[in-house]
Structure formats: structure tokens, C-alpha cells
Scaffold this motif. Structure first.
Motif, PDB file in Angstrom:
ATOM      1  N   ASN A  78       2.234   2.126  -3.244  1.00 15.53           N
ATOM      2  CA  ASN A  78       1.187   2.207  -4.271  1.00 15.53           C
ATOM      3  C   ASN A  78       1.247   1.057  -5.275  1.00 15.53           C
ATOM      4  O   ASN A  78       1.073   1.254  -6.475  1.00 15.53           O
ATOM      5  CB  ASN A  78       1.249   3.558  -5.007  1.00 15.53           C
ATOM      6  N   ASP A  93      -0.666  -1.617  -6.649  1.00 10.58           N
ATOM      7  CA  ASP A  93      -2.054  -2.046  -6.731  1.00 10.58           C
ATOM      8  C   ASP A  93      -2.090  -3.533  -7.042  1.00 10.58           C
ATOM      9  O   ASP A  93      -1.543  -3.972  -8.051  1.00 10.58           O
ATOM     10  CB  ASP A  93      -2.766  -1.249  -7.831  1.00 10.58           C
ATOM     11  N   ASP A 133       0.834  -1.212   0.000  1.00  6.09           N
ATOM     12  CA  ASP A 133       0.000   0.000   0.000  1.00  6.09           C
ATOM     13  C   ASP A 133       0.868   1.262   0.000  1.00  6.09           C
ATOM     14  O   ASP A 133       0.616   2.195  -0.749  1.00  6.09           O
ATOM     15  CB  ASP A 133      -0.935   0.033   1.219  1.00  6.09           C
TER      16      ASP A 133
END
Length: 156
Positions: A24, A26, A21
Motif C-alpha cells: 500500500n 501510494d 501495491d
């Protein structure tokens, strides 16, 4: 994000999710391979990734043709405890590699399950050992302790 079974998640998988997270990464729709199916890391990590809509393959000591699975992975998480298990040829170019393994060499040096030096040349991201999943595990242990204490005392 569905957080089923994550009310007090095991610390190492929780730390891995927090790292992904933070950077970033995903996981939704990504091909994720988790190597290792222990009750404390591999299985809960697989479930937490599924909760985030990743497509997860969980491999273990009885998996036939491990490389076939690892080379497909957009995100490869390795938690076995076998130094040198994952080599650069087993990793897809641009993959995110999370090395959760902890091993000591004969010289006493701490190393992971992945060949960090070679894999780092082709991976988009790779976590170091020491310094990656370990400190995240400790941070999540502290967080879980606070969460549990609040729950015991009905404190919001």
C-alpha cells in the motif's frame, strides 16, 4: 491508473510495482527517484511510475550531484549494479527504498546497491537483497509467460 506500454511489462519493474501495491505504498504525487536508466529496469520503471502519477526523476552515471536527488525522494528505486552506491546519508528519513541492484562481494555474498544495515534504520521500508526484487522478477516472468501464451492462443 493508465497502463500505457504495460501490456507485457518487463518483469523486474512489474515486480517492483506489485511490491509497492502490496504494501500500500501510494506513489501518486510522490517524489520518486529512480537511479539507473537501463532499457530493462530503469526506463520502464520510470514510465510505470509516471503512469501512476508519481513525479519521477531518473538518474544515471552522468547525473551531477546524485545525493541532491536521492535525498528528496519519498520513494527511491536503485538499479545500477554497484555495491554500496547508496549510503544512509543519501536517503531521506521515512523514505521507501527499493534496492534492485545485484552484486557479489569478493567473499561471494549477494548484496544490493544500498547500505541495507544503515538505511534500514531511517527508511520506512527497504527491500532486502537477496529476497526482494529478485523473487518478484521471477513471479512476474511466470505471469508474463501465462499472459503471452493466452494471447498467442486467443484464450481469455
Amino acid at each position: 491508473v493508465s497502463k500505457d506500454f504495460e501490456h507485457l511489462a518487463p518483469c523486474t519493474p512489474k515486480g517492483v510495482i506489485k511490491m509497492l501495491d502490496f504494501y500500500n505504498v501510494d506513489v501518486q504525487g510522490k517524489e520518486v527517484v529512480v537511479v539507473g536508466h537501463s532499457n530493462i529496469v530503469g526506463k520502464p520503471l520510470s514510465m510505470m511510475l509516471l503512469n501512476r502519477n508519481a513525479t519521477v526523476t531518473t538518474c544515471h552515471v552522468h547525473t551531477k550531484d546524485l545525493m541532491m536527488h536521492t535525498r528528496r525522494a519519498d520513494i527511491l528505486c536503485v538499479a545500477v549494479g554497484k555495491a554500496g552506491l547508496i549510503t544512509a546519508e543519501m536517503v531521506k528519513d521515512g523514505a521507501v527504498v527499493v534496492d534492485i541492484g545485484v552484486n557479489r562481494t569478493e567473499e561471494g555474498k549477494l548484496v544490493g546497491d544500498c547500505d541495507y544495515k544503515e538505511i534500514s534504520k531511517k527508511a520506512a521500508y527497504i527491500t532486502p537483497v537477496p529476497g526482494g526484487a529478485g523473487p518478484m522478477t521471477v513471479a512476474c516472468l511466470m505471469e508474463n509467460t501465462v499472459t503471452a501464451a493466452k494471447r498467442i492462443h486467443n484464450y481469455k
